[in-house]
Enzyme design. Structure first.
Site, PDB file in Angstrom:
ATOM      1  CE  LYS A  60      -2.485  -1.175   3.621  1.00 23.01           C
ATOM      2  NZ  LYS A  60      -0.848  -2.674   4.436  1.00 23.01           N
ATOM      3  NE  ARG A 110      -4.732  -1.524   9.751  1.00 25.99           N
ATOM      4  CZ  ARG A 110      -4.158  -0.821   9.695  1.00 25.99           C
ATOM      5  NH1 ARG A 110      -3.272   0.789   8.896  1.00 25.99           N
ATOM      6  NH2 ARG A 110      -2.179  -1.802   9.653  1.00 25.99           N
ATOM      7  NE  ARG A 159       7.329  -2.808   5.841  1.00 26.84           N
ATOM      8  CZ  ARG A 159       6.609  -2.553   5.874  1.00 26.84           C
ATOM      9  NH1 ARG A 159       5.632  -2.281   5.336  1.00 26.84           N
ATOM     10  NH2 ARG A 159       6.091  -3.156   6.842  1.00 26.84           N
ATOM     11  NE  ARG A 204       6.104  -0.630   9.897  1.00 26.82           N
ATOM     12  CZ  ARG A 204       5.081  -0.951   9.157  1.00 26.82           C
ATOM     13  NH1 ARG A 204       4.954   0.204   7.904  1.00 26.82           N
ATOM     14  NH2 ARG A 204       4.505  -1.451   9.181  1.00 26.82           N
ATOM     15  NE  ARG A 242       2.327  -4.925  10.855  1.00 21.84           N
ATOM     16  CZ  ARG A 242       2.879  -4.627  10.682  1.00 21.84           C
ATOM     17  NH1 ARG A 242       4.252  -5.466  10.464  1.00 21.84           N
ATOM     18  NH2 ARG A 242       2.380  -3.770   9.016  1.00 21.84           N
TER      19      ARG A 242
HETATM   20  P1  AP5 Z   1       4.862  -1.267   1.661  1.00 26.55           P
HETATM   21  O1  AP5 Z   1       4.558  -0.867   0.480  1.00 26.55           O
HETATM   22  O2  AP5 Z   1       5.659  -1.567   3.175  1.00 26.55           O
HETATM   23  O3  AP5 Z   1       3.640  -2.396   2.089  1.00 26.55           O
HETATM   24  P2  AP5 Z   1       2.832  -1.824   3.169  1.00 26.55           P
HETATM   25  O4  AP5 Z   1       1.591  -2.331   2.391  1.00 26.55           O
HETATM   26  O5  AP5 Z   1       2.054  -0.331   3.069  1.00 26.55           O
HETATM   27  O6  AP5 Z   1       2.493  -2.299   4.561  1.00 26.55           O
HETATM   28  P3  AP5 Z   1       2.296  -1.900   6.097  1.00 26.55           P
HETATM   29  O7  AP5 Z   1       3.273  -2.803   6.564  1.00 26.55           O
HETATM   30  O8  AP5 Z   1       3.007   0.056   6.025  1.00 26.55           O
HETATM   31  O9  AP5 Z   1       1.103  -1.709   6.273  1.00 26.55           O
HETATM   32  P4  AP5 Z   1       0.331  -2.442   7.602  1.00 26.55           P
HETATM   33  O10 AP5 Z   1      -0.773  -1.818   6.964  1.00 26.55           O
HETATM   34  O11 AP5 Z   1       0.476  -2.842   8.013  1.00 26.55           O
HETATM   35  O12 AP5 Z   1       0.856  -0.599   8.052  1.00 26.55           O
HETATM   36  P5  AP5 Z   1       0.610   0.179   9.147  1.00 26.55           P
HETATM   37  O13 AP5 Z   1       2.155   1.525   8.988  1.00 26.55           O
HETATM   38  O14 AP5 Z   1      -0.722   0.905   8.374  1.00 26.55           O
HETATM   39  O15 AP5 Z   1       5.714  -2.392   1.466  1.00 26.55           O
HETATM   40  C1  AP5 Z   1       6.087  -3.970   1.707  1.00 26.55           C
HETATM   41  C2  AP5 Z   1       7.509  -4.654   0.947  1.00 26.55           C
HETATM   42  O16 AP5 Z   1       7.301  -4.957   0.590  1.00 26.55           O
HETATM   43  C3  AP5 Z   1       8.356  -3.269   0.734  1.00 26.55           C
HETATM   44  O17 AP5 Z   1      10.048  -3.280   1.775  1.00 26.55           O
HETATM   45  C4  AP5 Z   1       8.576  -2.740  -0.531  1.00 26.55           C
HETATM   46  O18 AP5 Z   1       9.648  -2.456  -1.413  1.00 26.55           O
HETATM   47  C5  AP5 Z   1       8.252  -4.392  -0.919  1.00 26.55           C
HETATM   48  N1  AP5 Z   1       7.373  -4.140  -1.853  1.00 26.55           N
HETATM   49  C6  AP5 Z   1       6.146  -3.753  -1.999  1.00 26.55           C
HETATM   50  N2  AP5 Z   1       6.141  -4.086  -3.586  1.00 26.55           N
HETATM   51  C7  AP5 Z   1       6.590  -5.527  -3.710  1.00 26.55           C
HETATM   52  C8  AP5 Z   1       6.246  -6.186  -5.111  1.00 26.55           C
HETATM   53  N3  AP5 Z   1       5.590  -6.556  -6.109  1.00 26.55           N
HETATM   54  N4  AP5 Z   1       7.312  -6.884  -5.340  1.00 26.55           N
HETATM   55  C9  AP5 Z   1       8.051  -6.838  -3.993  1.00 26.55           C
HETATM   56  N5  AP5 Z   1       8.245  -6.059  -3.536  1.00 26.55           N
HETATM   57  C10 AP5 Z   1       7.618  -5.379  -3.242  1.00 26.55           C
HETATM   58  O19 AP5 Z   1       0.156   0.322  10.032  1.00 26.55           O
HETATM   59  C11 AP5 Z   1       0.797  -0.061  11.581  1.00 26.55           C
HETATM   60  C12 AP5 Z   1       0.320  -0.572  13.090  1.00 26.55           C
HETATM   61  O20 AP5 Z   1      -0.260   0.602  13.230  1.00 26.55           O
HETATM   62  C13 AP5 Z   1      -1.386  -1.157  12.572  1.00 26.55           C
HETATM   63  O21 AP5 Z   1      -0.539  -2.799  13.310  1.00 26.55           O
HETATM   64  C14 AP5 Z   1      -1.259  -0.502  14.216  1.00 26.55           C
HETATM   65  O22 AP5 Z   1      -1.350  -0.966  15.016  1.00 26.55           O
HETATM   66  C15 AP5 Z   1      -0.900   1.146  13.351  1.00 26.55           C
HETATM   67  N6  AP5 Z   1      -2.952   1.347  12.480  1.00 26.55           N
HETATM   68  C16 AP5 Z   1      -2.491   2.112  11.899  1.00 26.55           C
HETATM   69  N7  AP5 Z   1      -3.477   2.904  10.982  1.00 26.55           N
HETATM   70  C17 AP5 Z   1      -4.457   2.315  11.921  1.00 26.55           C
HETATM   71  C18 AP5 Z   1      -5.663   2.412  12.108  1.00 26.55           C
HETATM   72  N8  AP5 Z   1      -6.433   3.795  10.918  1.00 26.55           N
HETATM   73  N9  AP5 Z   1      -6.217   1.764  13.180  1.00 26.55           N
HETATM   74  C19 AP5 Z   1      -5.925   1.342  13.963  1.00 26.55           C
HETATM   75  N10 AP5 Z   1      -4.556   1.207  14.322  1.00 26.55           N
HETATM   76  C20 AP5 Z   1      -3.420   1.926  13.331  1.00 26.55           C
END
Ligand code: AP5
Length: 211
Positions: A13, A88, A123, A156, A167
């Site tokens: 994402k 979420r 990552r 991270r 997660r």
């Molecule tokens: P990346 O683009 O980083 O993936 P992502 O989907 O953004 O992953 P996140 O871990 O950031 O998502 P998340 O939803 O768990 O975390 P968030 O920060 O929202 O890609 C991943 C890796 O793969 C990278 O290294 C990239 O280079 C690689 N890659 C990408 N595409 C590729 C491809 N096609 N081929 C090969 N490699 C590839 O949330 C973190 C925490 O915050 C949550 O657990 C929660 O505690 C809290 N939180 C955040 N938002 C909320 C909410 N709305 N409500 C409650 N808690 C929340």
């Protein structure tokens, strides 16, 4: 365009969001990045969120809605926004709507769990600007240093394999039901393990009908 990016942790994402924000000229709002910055700065929101994030659990909905109401009220959201990682769960989706934060389209980036578990160990994230890299599929020009701002790249805290599995479980139980909630607003892109970041970007643009 008011777009939601939906997908499991590590589905891409943030990576595709960076591409889309540049192409569409609208801001990307990542609740994960906002929360991580709050944790780094030990703000009241950060202190509240840290334990939940470390365990891979969702931060309470009221914290998220507070963040979103403040962020979407800024001038740069006048022509639209890309929401990364929010809503979420159904309660957050309803609260966004109740606060006038509407959604035109939902991009579902679909990646198998086993692919995600393998990906997450590689990552790296910029400690200053939150840009995302991967040691194999998207390496920085200089190892350990962000191409964009020169910040240090770090692993991270929630990318440990056991936390990634927690997660993923939270995603399947709480976030996946949003696919049904948003119904025909959802545009799904299935990403095979062999699809590079650039190839995935092409699939995303085609699905959304943008050049
Ligand atoms: P990346 O683009 O980083 O993936 P992502 O989907 O953004 O992953 P996140 O871990 O950031 O998502 P998340 O939803 O768990 O975390 P968030 O920060 O929202 O890609 C991943 C890796 O793969 C990278 O290294 C990239 O280079 C690689 N890659 C990408 N595409 C590729 C491809 N096609 N081929 C090969 N490699 C590839 O949330 C973190 C925490 O915050 C949550 O657990 C929660 O505690 C809290 N939180 C955040 N938002 C909320 C909410 N709305 N409500 C409650 N808690 C929340």
């Amino acid at each position: 365009m008011k777009l939601v990016l939906l997908g499991a942790p590590g589905a891409g994402k943030g990576t595709q969001g960076e591409m889309l924000t540049a192409k569409l000229g609208i801001p990307i709002i990542s609740t994960g990045n906002i929360l991580r910055e709050a944790v780094r700065n030990a703000t009241p929101v950060g202190l509240k969120a840290k334990d939940f994030m470390d365990k891979g659990l969702l931060v309470p909905d009221d914290v998220i809605i507070g963040i979103m109401a403040e962020r979407t009220a800024r001038d740069d959201c006048a022509n639209g926004y890309i929401l990364d990682g929010v809503p979420r769960n159904a309660a957050q989706a309803e609260m966004l709507e109740a606060n006038g934060i509407t959604v035109d389209k939902v991009l579902l980036i679909d990646v198998a769990d086993d692919v995600i578990e393998r990906r997450m160990t590689g990552r790296r994230t910029c400690s200053k600007c939150s840009a995302v890299y991967h040691i194999i599929s998207k390496p920085p020009r200089v190892e350990g240093i962000c191409d964009l701002c020169g910040g240090e790249l770090v692993v991270r805290a929630d990318d440990k394999p056991e936390t990634v599995r927690d997660r993923l479980a939270v995603y399947h139980s709480q976030t996946e039901p949003l696919i049904e909630y948003y119904g025909d607003k959802v545009v799904k892109v299935s990403v095979p393990e062999t699809s590079s970041v650039a190839e995935t970007g092409e699939l995303v643009c085609k699905a959304l009908g943008i050049d």
